[in-house]
Design a protein around this motif. Sequence first.
Motif, PDB file in Angstrom:
ATOM      1  N   ALA A  21      -7.262  11.262   4.287  1.00 46.12           N
ATOM      2  CA  ALA A  21      -8.560  11.002   4.759  1.00 46.12           C
ATOM      3  C   ALA A  21      -9.161  12.475   5.289  1.00 46.12           C
ATOM      4  O   ALA A  21     -10.449  12.530   5.130  1.00 46.12           O
ATOM      5  N   ARG A  22      -8.381  13.491   5.567  1.00 43.89           N
ATOM      6  CA  ARG A  22      -9.140  14.813   5.901  1.00 43.89           C
ATOM      7  C   ARG A  22      -9.459  15.410   4.692  1.00 43.89           C
ATOM      8  O   ARG A  22     -10.458  16.588   5.061  1.00 43.89           O
ATOM      9  N   ARG A  23      -9.185  15.169   3.577  1.00 39.90           N
ATOM     10  CA  ARG A  23      -9.590  15.596   2.510  1.00 39.90           C
ATOM     11  C   ARG A  23     -10.824  14.910   1.872  1.00 39.90           C
ATOM     12  O   ARG A  23     -11.571  15.161   0.771  1.00 39.90           O
ATOM     13  N   GLY A  24     -11.249  13.651   2.617  1.00 39.37           N
ATOM     14  CA  GLY A  24     -12.498  13.056   2.092  1.00 39.37           C
ATOM     15  C   GLY A  24     -12.431  11.895   1.498  1.00 39.37           C
ATOM     16  O   GLY A  24     -13.206  11.248   1.034  1.00 39.37           O
ATOM     17  N   HIS A  25     -11.021  11.515   1.016  1.00 40.15           N
ATOM     18  CA  HIS A  25     -11.080  10.153   0.293  1.00 40.15           C
ATOM     19  C   HIS A  25     -10.999   8.958   1.267  1.00 40.15           C
ATOM     20  O   HIS A  25     -10.873   9.094   2.383  1.00 40.15           O
ATOM     21  N   ASP A  26     -11.286   7.840   0.697  1.00 40.71           N
ATOM     22  CA  ASP A  26     -11.571   6.643   1.412  1.00 40.71           C
ATOM     23  C   ASP A  26     -10.334   5.919   1.313  1.00 40.71           C
ATOM     24  O   ASP A  26      -9.981   5.332   0.370  1.00 40.71           O
ATOM     25  N   VAL A  27      -9.750   5.657   2.484  1.00 42.73           N
ATOM     26  CA  VAL A  27      -8.421   5.339   2.630  1.00 42.73           C
ATOM     27  C   VAL A  27      -8.302   4.117   3.311  1.00 42.73           C
ATOM     28  O   VAL A  27      -8.871   3.817   4.549  1.00 42.73           O
ATOM     29  N   THR A  28      -7.415   3.124   2.830  1.00 42.06           N
ATOM     30  CA  THR A  28      -7.046   1.909   3.689  1.00 42.06           C
ATOM     31  C   THR A  28      -5.484   1.844   3.758  1.00 42.06           C
ATOM     32  O   THR A  28      -4.854   1.824   2.628  1.00 42.06           O
ATOM     33  N   VAL A  29      -5.194   1.775   5.025  1.00 44.70           N
ATOM     34  CA  VAL A  29      -3.484   1.625   5.266  1.00 44.70           C
ATOM     35  C   VAL A  29      -3.255   0.312   5.290  1.00 44.70           C
ATOM     36  O   VAL A  29      -3.971  -0.525   6.188  1.00 44.70           O
ATOM     37  N   LEU A  30      -2.281  -0.315   4.723  1.00 45.40           N
ATOM     38  CA  LEU A  30      -1.741  -1.776   4.790  1.00 45.40           C
ATOM     39  C   LEU A  30      -0.477  -1.689   5.128  1.00 45.40           C
ATOM     40  O   LEU A  30       0.557  -1.421   4.731  1.00 45.40           O
ATOM     41  N   GLU A  31      -0.369  -2.187   6.502  1.00 46.40           N
ATOM     42  CA  GLU A  31       0.939  -2.102   7.311  1.00 46.40           C
ATOM     43  C   GLU A  31       1.437  -3.734   7.323  1.00 46.40           C
ATOM     44  O   GLU A  31       0.688  -4.555   7.738  1.00 46.40           O
ATOM     45  N   ARG A  32       2.580  -3.732   6.999  1.00 41.25           N
ATOM     46  CA  ARG A  32       3.090  -5.170   6.989  1.00 41.25           C
ATOM     47  C   ARG A  32       3.325  -5.824   8.454  1.00 41.25           C
ATOM     48  O   ARG A  32       3.067  -6.840   8.615  1.00 41.25           O
ATOM     49  N   SER A  33       3.524  -5.074   9.333  1.00 40.04           N
ATOM     50  CA  SER A  33       3.779  -5.408  10.573  1.00 40.04           C
ATOM     51  C   SER A  33       2.686  -4.463  11.729  1.00 40.04           C
ATOM     52  O   SER A  33       1.656  -4.682  11.685  1.00 40.04           O
ATOM     53  N   THR A  34       3.339  -3.710  12.441  1.00 42.67           N
ATOM     54  CA  THR A  34       2.544  -2.710  13.190  1.00 42.67           C
ATOM     55  C   THR A  34       3.401  -1.274  12.957  1.00 42.67           C
ATOM     56  O   THR A  34       4.477  -1.187  12.510  1.00 42.67           O
TER      57      THR A  34
END
Length: 380
Positions: A21-34
């Motif tokens: 993200a700090r490099r400018g990429h479009d990031v989505t994090v998928l976490e199974r729980s928390t």
Amino acid sequence: MSTCIVVGAGLAGAATAWQLARRGHDVTVLERSTPANGEGSSHGSARILRYAYPDPFYARLVVDARREWDELERLAGERLVTSTGSVDFGADRDPAALAAVFEEVGVDHELLTGAEAAARWPQFDFGDRGADVLWHPDAGVIDAEAAVAAMLRLARAGGARVETGRPVASVERAGAGLRAVGADGRAEEAEKVVVTAGGWLPGLLGDLALPESFLAAFPPLQVMQENAYHFPYRAGSDGSWPTFIHGIPSMLVYGLPGGRDAALPGGRTGLKVAEYNGGRPIRGAAAQSGEIDPANRARVTAYVRRTLPGLVPEPYAETTCLFTNTPTEDFVIDGVDGITVASPCSGHGAKFAPLLGRIIADAASGERAAPARFRVSRRE
């Protein structure tokens, strides 16, 4: 810049999301729980940051990682590493050989006799008064859960989206890109996918649309359900505990101040003690029971009674966690066709987290391949 999905929000996933993200990429994090939940390997407040490796490669990596921790603390505005120093002792730990690595790499240290160490830390029984004991003052304790939260906070500040309750069942090819699909059918599409699934990786690896040649070369992963115990400090010994690793023929034991994990009424704390790889193998994170092995409890308690007179040899708290081991205990960071797989654990990955995020982000974005030692195709 690319669209990227990061699967898993433990230490490695959070670090990777922040670096992308700090490099400018479009990031989505998928976490199974928390994030940093108790079913994974990144929960709690106590992980050792130590420099003592018999291999200079990893010792140098810790030096680099400490700079990354310093930057993370500065940007997050909070302390994530508490300095304690660390001692290594026991014939199977070979303190003199570790000291030689420190000389090569440039890590501050002292090589003491058992008698000198006992005078400094009377809460330990170092055994042979003439044997070597290695001390390095720059070691400490990482607050893993707080580190995950800090890196995800910084990732969000860089535009990342963090989705919880989103277990990924497979990754599929979708035209020129990729699709991460959940068991409920919900999907996210991106140009690149990074999988940092920890103990869930063995059950997911075959569903990642990876070439058979890559999978055939991938080292086997063994998930261990480990046991850890908290022992109360005896009166007068609770303010000066270093972390430690003790190598003896029958077991490798480590200990560290437990932080929030070891909180007692009145603000008192205790020491977290565990046998390295002293748990039991399981087929993957889904097979964990969370049940302590009574034989291991007895073995570690007997060790505390023999070796740590500064503790009351009665655990007041206990827990399990997961190690995801490779045969060599080297990390895996490699990928193909837009999918990067990272398994930087084997029970010693936490201390490298922000540096590993940089290495994984470099590999995923195509900026720089991971060190040859971490690549599936290496063995060079």
